[in-house]
Design an enzyme around this catalytic site. Structure first.
Site, PDB file in Angstrom:
ATOM      1  N   HIS A 230       0.616  -1.219   0.296  1.00 11.51           N
ATOM      2  CA  HIS A 230      -0.194   0.098   0.073  1.00 11.51           C
ATOM      3  C   HIS A 230       0.294   1.411  -0.412  1.00 11.51           C
ATOM      4  O   HIS A 230       0.574   2.165  -0.197  1.00 11.51           O
ATOM      5  CB  HIS A 230      -1.002   0.143   1.283  1.00 11.51           C
ATOM      6  CG  HIS A 230      -2.403  -0.992   0.810  1.00 11.51           C
ATOM      7  ND1 HIS A 230      -3.467  -0.403   1.916  1.00 11.51           N
ATOM      8  CD2 HIS A 230      -2.643  -1.818  -0.045  1.00 11.51           C
ATOM      9  CE1 HIS A 230      -4.607  -1.052   0.944  1.00 11.51           C
ATOM     10  NE2 HIS A 230      -3.244  -2.251  -0.199  1.00 11.51           N
TER      11      HIS A 230
ATOM     12  N   SER B  25      -0.623  -1.572  -6.853  1.00 11.55           N
ATOM     13  CA  SER B  25       0.564  -2.678  -7.000  1.00 11.55           C
ATOM     14  C   SER B  25       0.749  -2.226  -8.528  1.00 11.55           C
ATOM     15  O   SER B  25       0.646  -1.114  -9.263  1.00 11.55           O
ATOM     16  CB  SER B  25      -1.290  -3.112  -7.138  1.00 11.55           C
ATOM     17  OG  SER B  25      -1.492  -3.580  -6.582  1.00 11.55           O
TER      18      SER B  25
ATOM     19  N   LYS C  49     -14.268  -7.900  -8.220  1.00 11.92           N
ATOM     20  CA  LYS C  49     -14.157  -8.821  -8.733  1.00 11.92           C
ATOM     21  C   LYS C  49     -12.944  -9.604  -8.295  1.00 11.92           C
ATOM     22  O   LYS C  49     -12.902 -10.776  -8.555  1.00 11.92           O
ATOM     23  CB  LYS C  49     -12.254  -7.886  -9.769  1.00 11.92           C
ATOM     24  CG  LYS C  49     -12.052  -8.229 -11.114  1.00 11.92           C
ATOM     25  CD  LYS C  49     -10.785  -7.958 -11.948  1.00 11.92           C
ATOM     26  CE  LYS C  49     -10.526  -8.651 -13.141  1.00 11.92           C
ATOM     27  NZ  LYS C  49      -9.320  -7.771 -14.333  1.00 11.92           N
ATOM     28  N   ASP C  50     -12.070  -9.473  -6.821  1.00 12.96           N
ATOM     29  CA  ASP C  50     -11.404 -10.406  -6.059  1.00 12.96           C
ATOM     30  C   ASP C  50     -12.613 -11.550  -5.780  1.00 12.96           C
ATOM     31  O   ASP C  50     -12.383 -13.054  -5.666  1.00 12.96           O
ATOM     32  CB  ASP C  50     -10.882  -9.350  -4.514  1.00 12.96           C
ATOM     33  CG  ASP C  50      -9.729  -9.037  -5.338  1.00 12.96           C
ATOM     34  OD1 ASP C  50      -9.043  -9.363  -6.452  1.00 12.96           O
ATOM     35  OD2 ASP C  50      -8.929  -8.568  -4.523  1.00 12.96           O
TER      36      ASP C  50
ATOM     37  N   GLU D 266       5.962 -33.588  -1.219  1.00 17.27           N
ATOM     38  CA  GLU D 266       4.211 -33.765  -1.580  1.00 17.27           C
ATOM     39  C   GLU D 266       5.039 -32.615  -3.061  1.00 17.27           C
ATOM     40  O   GLU D 266       6.095 -32.273  -2.865  1.00 17.27           O
ATOM     41  CB  GLU D 266       3.912 -32.098  -0.919  1.00 17.27           C
ATOM     42  CG  GLU D 266       3.530 -33.236   0.454  1.00 17.27           C
ATOM     43  CD  GLU D 266       1.836 -33.851   0.173  1.00 17.27           C
ATOM     44  OE1 GLU D 266       1.830 -34.482  -0.188  1.00 17.27           O
ATOM     45  OE2 GLU D 266       0.835 -33.368   0.717  1.00 17.27           O
TER      46      GLU D 266
END
Lengths: 436, 261
Positions: free
Chosen positions: A216, A220, A244-245, A288
């Site tokens: 922040h 971004s 959108k998220d 894994e």
């Protein structure tokens, strides 16, 4: 970013609290009005998805911990008890086990997105480094969590991985003893792994907060890699990106749910449904899937390098493969962020991605297997090649590309690129970075 | 995961059941392990359910044939109600087994018949006793066998029906049997199922294939007793999530309609 400091929000109680502890105006500023570039693609969803997965893992984990017994005599049966007798215990455990897998799927996509669009470059170096710290913590957490069910792969995976530390000169054996809490992987090991597996997610949570704070500050990155020049280039985080998220998260969770309910053991090792047998070594010990590329690098150094023994060399290479990510912002000297405008890097990005997939494939196979029947090419040979390329990409290729690559012209602003035309005023504020 | 690595894992697990020395020599002698045949199971696929009648017969086979050597310790007698057994039937099944309980008021341990809330009684008190009675091999607990093996259902069916005479020139070690589906080919378990080895109360002909199928249906249930509830809930969750995703996506489209991006 222009919008209100200390904006009065909500009713009287909210204002009363906010004037004493400004959580509401903070949320308003950082999550509602926060200005984000308006040209994100769907790859920018994974931050929100990862936050969700972290919280899901912590919640399911806490409920599992209420039923789990960290004792070698009881652990395996207590997991089966969760699966059979605890109300919706199977759901908790399958969400947690598959949650680990989907957490890593999301984090790897998030990282490759950062690499493609140059999200680690000035001024986001520290943001990237915090992300790599989160990755390291996630790996430690996942490794210790996998030991807890105390199945065959839990036990032997723990034995193999902890033994790696014995390769470190002088202090190696002491470190291994400390990890084990004794002289073999046993009850003390299981106890401390459980304690740390419970602790580390909270550390991850803390680093995630730092990661977000840092994000922040710089804002971004975006698919063009061009800084927003003004309000015409951005939208407020809410409602545009919350919406959108949410959509992206719902799609991700749908896929996750499919595996939880219909193929819950798809990503797991069947042999881990066999309780740990300290005297019976499985023929093929594999970690894994999300560790397989690093496992391949570890095994590919099966020769001494000068005075460094093969085992130590493998360990150095494996940890080096992660550590090199920390210095990535300084290895990639190109002033252009997004691979869209880097014609050569773009290709090498995809080659690097394929290389990582190849490493994963190699890590899951026995080194001496033949790649094709009748061809003298063994899996280990591909291991050498892909390990070499992994480091070549970071250490040689990226610095050279920064010097020799001729980037395409970068748009002056996000609006200009979106509208396909000029945008008055934008060029006036362009910074040197975009001129390159 | 490739089929080869799955097979290798199958082999790795199977190896646990046999004496280590036996396996290591056998691997050289018998060559490649045979692939199990792909079969159509009632429980496979996202719509698959437990074949209750077959699983009930499978319990009978387990009790009459397998339970002499193999434990089933993750399952409690009370769980059998999920296969349609009544409380009376479950009590009767449990009462055939003895468990050690106590201490009583004198401080003595005592034997009592098993009750519904007990887990299936194991045939041997510990691993050493199991090995001593089985030529050094430890018969694995069957509760999770379908999950322990990749392609577990097909593998177990193939193993149970796959006993054969050893090919010419292959010498079977003492105390072992030849089974091409077992890693290395030599298995410590003698052929367990023979035609009419059990008498089914529902009149089903007890062929080896039928008994193996029934046992697999039973063991699938012991391995994943939650399967039907899981799949049923899965449909609700996944359908809900698809609708929610579509709505959120449509909402996003509408919200962004007048933003150039």
């Amino acid at each position: 970013m222009s919008a209100g400091n200390q904006t009065p929000v909500g009713n009287g109680l909210v204002k009363w609290i906010d004037s004493r502890l400004p959580v509401f105006s903070y949320l308003q500023k950082e999550y509602a009005e926060f200005q984000s570039p308006k040209n994100f693609n769907w790859f920018w969803n994974f931050g929100a998805i990862l936050t969700f997965m972290l919280v899901l893992m912590m919640i399911t984990g806490i409920f599992l911990a209420m039923q789990y017994q960290p004792n070698t005599e009881l652990a395996f049966d207590s997991v089966e008890r969760i699966m059979r007798d605890v109300n919706f215990g199977w759901l908790l455990r399958y969400m947690h086990a598959n949650g680990g897998t989907f957490f890593f799927i999301a984090v790897y996509i998030h990282m490759f997105r950062g690499m493609y669009y140059g999200s680690y470059k000035n001024p986001r170096e520290l943001l990237w480094i915090l992300g790599v710290i989160i990755l390291v913590l996630m790996m430690a957490t996942a490794f210790m969590g996998y030991v807890l069910p105390w199945g065959q792969m839990s036990f032997w995976g723990a034995t193999v991985i902890t033994n790696l530390f014995s390769a470190i000169p002088l202090v190696g054996d002491s470190i291994v003893t400390l990890l084990w809490g004794g002289f073999s992987v046993d009850n003390a090991t299981l106890n401390r792994f459980f304690a740390l597996h419970y602790l580390l997610p909270f550390l991850i949570f803390g680093v995630v907060i730092l990661h977000v704070i840092s994000l922040h500050v710089s804002g971004s990155n975006n698919p063009l890699g061009v800084d927003p020049k003004g309000p015409q280039d951005t939208v407020s985080f809410h409602p545009y990106y919350t919406m959108k998220d949410s959509a992206g998260l719902a799609i991700f969770v749908t896929i996750f749910a499919f595996f939880v309910f219909f193929a819950p053991n798809f990503f797991g090792e069947p042999e881990n449904y066999l309780a740990a047998q300290p005297l019976t070594t499985p023929a093929h010990i594999v970690p894994e899937w999300y560790f397989l590329p690093f496992f391949a690098i570890l095994r590919s150094i099966n020769f001494d390098i000068w005075f460094i023994e093969a085992k130590l060399g493998g360990v150095i290479a494996m940890f080096g493969a992660i550590l090199v990510l920390f210095v990535l912002p300084w290895l990639d000297k190109s002033p252009v962020r997004s691979a869209k405008f880097r014609p050569v890097y773009k290709w090498f990005f995809w080659i690097f991605l394929l290389d990582c997939l190849l490493l994963g494939w190699v890590g899951g196979r026995a080194p001496d297997d033949l790649v094709f029947e009748g061809l003298a090419l063994k899996v280990i040979h591909l291991g050498y090649l892909s390990t070499f390329w992994y480091f070549f990409h970071f250490i040689i290729l990226l610095p050279l590309l920064g010097v020799f690559e001729r980037p395409k012209p970068v748009p002056k602003s996000i609006s200009e690129s979106v509208l396909g035309g000029g945008n008055a005023g934008a060029s006036a504020t362009a910074k040197p970075m975009e001129k390159a | 995961m490739g089929i080869v690595s799955k097979l290798r894992r199958t082999a790795a697990v199977a190896g646990f059941a046999a004496v280590a020395a036996m396996v290591s020599t056998a691997a050289l002698a018998a060559g490649d392990t045979k692939h199990p045949e792909e079969r159509d199971w009632h429980f496979s696929g996202i719509f698959g359910t437990v074949d209750v009648h077959s699983a009930q017969r499978g319990l009978q086979v387990y009790l009459e044939v397998c339970s002499g050597c193999h434990a089933l310790k993750q399952v409690a007698y009370r769980n059998l109600s999920a296969l349609g057994f009544t409380e009376g039937e479950i009590k009767a099944i449990a009462a055939d087994f003895e468990v050690t309980a106590g201490p009583d008021s004198e401080g003595e341990m005592f034997q009592r018949p098993a009750i519904q809330s007990d887990n299936f009684v194991s045939p041997f008190p510990n691993e050493e006793a199991a090995k001593a009675a089985n030529n050094g091999a430890n018969p694995p607990d069957l509760s999770l066998q379908v999950k322990v093996h990749p392609d577990g259902a097909n593998y177990i069916h193939a193993l149970l029906t796959g006993y054969a005479d050893a090919p010419d020139g292959v010498e079977v070690p003492d105390g072992a049997s030849y089974n091409p589906f077992f890693r290395g080919g030599f298995i410590a378990m003698p052929q367990p199922l023979f035609e009419d080895g059990v008498e089914y109360s529902d009149g089903t002909a007890a062929t080896v294939d039928q008994m193996a199928t029934d046992v697999v249906n039973f063991l699938q249930w012991t391995a994943e007793p939650e399967m039907q509830q899981r799949k049923k809930m899965g449909f609700k969750v996944v359908i809900f999530m698809i609708i929610l995703s579509a709505l959120l996506y449509a909402g996003k489209r509408k919200l962004w309609a007048n933003i150039d991006h």
